[in-house]
Design a protein around this motif. Sequence first.
Motif, PDB file in Angstrom:
ATOM      1  N   TYR A 112       0.829  -1.212   0.000  1.00  0.00           N
ATOM      2  CA  TYR A 112       0.000   0.000   0.000  1.00  0.00           C
ATOM      3  C   TYR A 112       0.859   1.256   0.000  1.00  0.00           C
ATOM      4  N   GLY A 113       2.067   1.158  -0.540  1.00  0.00           N
ATOM      5  CA  GLY A 113       2.947   2.314  -0.616  1.00  0.00           C
ATOM      6  C   GLY A 113       3.854   2.499   0.584  1.00  0.00           C
ATOM      7  N   ALA A 114       3.669   1.687   1.629  1.00  0.00           N
ATOM      8  CA  ALA A 114       4.446   1.876   2.854  1.00  0.00           C
ATOM      9  C   ALA A 114       5.932   1.620   2.635  1.00  0.00           C
ATOM     10  N   VAL A 115       6.279   0.600   1.849  1.00  0.00           N
ATOM     11  CA  VAL A 115       7.702   0.279   1.667  1.00  0.00           C
ATOM     12  C   VAL A 115       8.423   1.357   0.853  1.00  0.00           C
ATOM     13  N   LEU A 116       7.662   2.206   0.186  1.00  0.00           N
ATOM     14  CA  LEU A 116       8.287   3.266  -0.609  1.00  0.00           C
ATOM     15  C   LEU A 116       8.943   4.322   0.272  1.00  0.00           C
ATOM     16  N   LYS A 117       8.642   4.291   1.565  1.00  0.00           N
ATOM     17  CA  LYS A 117       9.249   5.227   2.512  1.00  0.00           C
ATOM     18  C   LYS A 117      10.378   4.584   3.315  1.00  0.00           C
ATOM     19  N   ASP A 118      10.645   3.302   3.034  1.00  0.00           N
ATOM     20  CA  ASP A 118      11.704   2.612   3.766  1.00  0.00           C
ATOM     21  C   ASP A 118      13.060   3.223   3.422  1.00  0.00           C
ATOM     22  N   PRO A 119      13.877   3.562   4.419  1.00  0.00           N
ATOM     23  CA  PRO A 119      15.166   4.213   4.136  1.00  0.00           C
ATOM     24  C   PRO A 119      16.075   3.424   3.205  1.00  0.00           C
ATOM     25  N   VAL A 120      16.081   2.106   3.338  1.00  0.00           N
ATOM     26  CA  VAL A 120      16.934   1.287   2.469  1.00  0.00           C
ATOM     27  C   VAL A 120      16.443   1.349   1.025  1.00  0.00           C
ATOM     28  N   ILE A 121      15.142   1.247   0.843  1.00  0.00           N
ATOM     29  CA  ILE A 121      14.576   1.342  -0.510  1.00  0.00           C
ATOM     30  C   ILE A 121      14.873   2.715  -1.109  1.00  0.00           C
ATOM     31  N   LEU A 122      14.743   3.745  -0.295  1.00  0.00           N
ATOM     32  CA  LEU A 122      15.019   5.105  -0.775  1.00  0.00           C
ATOM     33  C   LEU A 122      16.490   5.271  -1.172  1.00  0.00           C
ATOM     34  N   GLU A 123      17.392   4.706  -0.384  1.00  0.00           N
ATOM     35  CA  GLU A 123      18.818   4.807  -0.708  1.00  0.00           C
ATOM     36  C   GLU A 123      19.142   4.080  -2.010  1.00  0.00           C
ATOM     37  N   ILE A 124      18.599   2.894  -2.158  1.00  0.00           N
ATOM     38  CA  ILE A 124      18.853   2.116  -3.377  1.00  0.00           C
ATOM     39  C   ILE A 124      18.273   2.840  -4.587  1.00  0.00           C
ATOM     40  N   ALA A 125      17.082   3.399  -4.417  1.00  0.00           N
ATOM     41  CA  ALA A 125      16.453   4.142  -5.521  1.00  0.00           C
ATOM     42  C   ALA A 125      17.328   5.323  -5.930  1.00  0.00           C
ATOM     43  N   ALA A 126      17.828   6.046  -4.961  1.00  0.00           N
ATOM     44  CA  ALA A 126      18.673   7.206  -5.272  1.00  0.00           C
ATOM     45  C   ALA A 126      19.939   6.788  -6.008  1.00  0.00           C
TER      46      ALA A 126
ATOM     47  N   ALA B 156      11.028  -3.223 -15.019  1.00  0.00           N
ATOM     48  CA  ALA B 156      11.487  -4.449 -15.678  1.00  0.00           C
ATOM     49  C   ALA B 156      12.915  -4.330 -16.202  1.00  0.00           C
ATOM     50  N   SER B 157      13.372  -3.106 -16.438  1.00  0.00           N
ATOM     51  CA  SER B 157      14.719  -2.916 -16.979  1.00  0.00           C
ATOM     52  C   SER B 157      15.716  -2.409 -15.933  1.00  0.00           C
ATOM     53  N   LEU B 158      15.265  -2.281 -14.672  1.00  0.00           N
ATOM     54  CA  LEU B 158      16.153  -1.829 -13.607  1.00  0.00           C
ATOM     55  C   LEU B 158      16.989  -3.005 -13.115  1.00  0.00           C
ATOM     56  N   LYS B 159      18.300  -2.867 -13.141  1.00  0.00           N
ATOM     57  CA  LYS B 159      19.204  -3.943 -12.737  1.00  0.00           C
ATOM     58  C   LYS B 159      19.739  -3.666 -11.332  1.00  0.00           C
ATOM     59  N   LEU B 160      19.234  -4.386 -10.372  1.00  0.00           N
ATOM     60  CA  LEU B 160      19.719  -4.252  -9.004  1.00  0.00           C
ATOM     61  C   LEU B 160      20.958  -5.120  -8.802  1.00  0.00           C
ATOM     62  N   SER B 161      21.878  -4.636  -7.973  1.00  0.00           N
ATOM     63  CA  SER B 161      23.102  -5.384  -7.699  1.00  0.00           C
ATOM     64  C   SER B 161      22.841  -6.460  -6.643  1.00  0.00           C
ATOM     65  N   LEU B 162      23.780  -7.381  -6.491  1.00  0.00           N
ATOM     66  CA  LEU B 162      23.657  -8.398  -5.450  1.00  0.00           C
ATOM     67  C   LEU B 162      23.614  -7.749  -4.074  1.00  0.00           C
ATOM     68  N   ASP B 163      24.356  -6.662  -3.910  1.00  0.00           N
ATOM     69  CA  ASP B 163      24.319  -5.939  -2.637  1.00  0.00           C
ATOM     70  C   ASP B 163      22.951  -5.317  -2.402  1.00  0.00           C
ATOM     71  N   ASP B 164      22.373  -4.739  -3.450  1.00  0.00           N
ATOM     72  CA  ASP B 164      21.009  -4.194  -3.342  1.00  0.00           C
ATOM     73  C   ASP B 164      20.049  -5.290  -2.889  1.00  0.00           C
ATOM     74  N   MET B 165      20.138  -6.446  -3.530  1.00  0.00           N
ATOM     75  CA  MET B 165      19.228  -7.555  -3.229  1.00  0.00           C
ATOM     76  C   MET B 165      19.411  -8.026  -1.790  1.00  0.00           C
ATOM     77  N   ALA B 166      20.665  -8.076  -1.344  1.00  0.00           N
ATOM     78  CA  ALA B 166      20.944  -8.518   0.025  1.00  0.00           C
ATOM     79  C   ALA B 166      20.384  -7.524   1.039  1.00  0.00           C
ATOM     80  N   ARG B 167      20.522  -6.248   0.752  1.00  0.00           N
ATOM     81  CA  ARG B 167      19.998  -5.228   1.668  1.00  0.00           C
ATOM     82  C   ARG B 167      18.471  -5.325   1.770  1.00  0.00           C
ATOM     83  N   ILE B 168      17.810  -5.548   0.634  1.00  0.00           N
ATOM     84  CA  ILE B 168      16.346  -5.661   0.666  1.00  0.00           C
ATOM     85  C   ILE B 168      15.933  -6.956   1.368  1.00  0.00           C
ATOM     86  N   ALA B 169      16.704  -8.021   1.175  1.00  0.00           N
ATOM     87  CA  ALA B 169      16.400  -9.279   1.872  1.00  0.00           C
ATOM     88  C   ALA B 169      16.391  -9.071   3.382  1.00  0.00           C
TER      89      ALA B 169
END
Length: 267
Positions: free
Chosen positions: A183-197, A235-248
């Motif tokens: 419901y949009g809540a994870v869009l305010k998560d600091p880790v998600i915001l850092e990765i997005a930036a 679909a075309s955004l390539k996240l790194s293994l570090d990005d994936m680990a942080r989100i995990a």
Amino acid sequence: MSMPALGLGTFRLKDQVVIDSVRNALDVGYRAIDTAQIYGNEAEVGEAIAQSGVPRDELFITTKIWTDNLSRQKLIPSLQDSLKKLRTDRVDLVLIHWPSPGDAVSVAEFMDALAEARAQGLARQIGVSNFNIALMQQAIAAVGADNIATNQIELSPWLQNGKVVEFAQSQGIHITSYMTLAYGAVLKDPVILEIAASHNATPAQVALAWAMRLGYSVIPSSTRRENLASNLKAASLKLSLDDMARIAGLDRNERLVSPDGLAPAWD
């Protein structure tokens, strides 16, 4: 027919709002649309598809059988009614939306009826939604894992549903993630915001790209054309293994959808 990685969800969208959402989504490039009998918008989804002019064979349409229609006598007639509303002779995927409350209709009965619907050409693929491991095991016993295209479950960076995902994947059952943005809540998560930036991306793109990188399909909804177009770029955004680990590491088992009387005992 493989399931598209990214589609449009229509939960909670009604009347002209859902028509506009589907029309805009198809216009910017979506080809998968997810609806359900209980959403009360199948007719409007069908109208929007007809207005769009997109050929039926280019679309992947999913609907879901509501719990009132799970019996052998009701399932196929209810699906035929859905097809009339959607203005098509078949859906690409039909799911059991929730298990039968109180096991009033057995898993074997509704899965057999679902398989019969596919045999009659009313659906190209069949699957389940909101099933825990025990229910998936019963469904597999009824029709075989090869005949269960997906389990559509709530799944987000804050609810990663590891046990269900692991079991489904061990059986070759695809995972479709709903509520991926919580419901949009994870869009305010600091880790998600850092990765997005770091990727010059939106937080929504990051969350969706994370799920798709794990092999899941996602079905976010939006009423705004610009957000629809933006989400499609995940679909075309390539996240790194570090990005994936942080989100995990964000998993907190935070479930948003667990209606009394419908929800099974979650794993």
